[in-house]
Design an enzyme around this catalytic site. Sequence first.
Site: not given
Ligand code: F6R
Length: 209
Positions: A40, A106, A108, A113
């Site tokens: 992403d 959350n 995602h 989301e």
């Molecule tokens: C990042 C992504 C997000 C993260 C998620 C957790 O490429 O796709 O879904 O994996 O927000 O983020 P961290 O690892 O920083 O807690």
Amino acid sequence: MQSNPAAQIVLPTGRTPEPVYRSFADRGGSLADATIMLLDEFGLPPRSHARCDNMLQRDLLDRLEEPPARLLTWNTAAEDLDAMCADMDVEAQRGIDLVILGIGGNGHLGINEPGTPSDAPSRVVELHAETAAATSRYGAETAPTWGVTLGLGPILRASAVWLLATGAHKAAIVRAALEGPIGSEVPASYVRRHENAIVFLDEAAASDL
Ligand code: F6R
């Protein structure tokens, strides 16, 4: 990864995968024959520290001896973002061997989301406030309002899915994803429907299970 070096692999960025990438590089891991697709991207300026492409560069690619054979990133400056996302889905349709995922607070996956249906294509998305605020942890000076993500559809069609979570702050959402109802309220819950999914947790993230 090393047993199938020519794999097509989708990689996340953020805090969770960083130690995995460091360890992979320290052990001499190679992606020289692999196609790497970024999971992403945030709608941030090209040089922003918090952009996923820059994080992947710093956290993984700069640590490898050789670059991947192919690197697919998201061109958030494209005039037609919908067409750019559709092109990424065409790449995904070639067959993704492995998608590695973190989990948002959350629930995602990527930037799919809560509320995202399980067959969602890759697309432009509006960030939930929590997701936008979290980018300050990655060094964003101004929080992005939108992003682009591989959809839940192509993620769940991958041959293998690995979901990683670490830390006590992920314990509640890990529990919701693994023991709560499967549905769009917690997109990560959909990994339970995948026939080849592995969830990797540290003790803290698993502490509510
Ligand atoms: C990042 C992504 C997000 C993260 C998620 C957790 O490429 O796709 O879904 O994996 O927000 O983020 P961290 O690892 O920083 O807690």
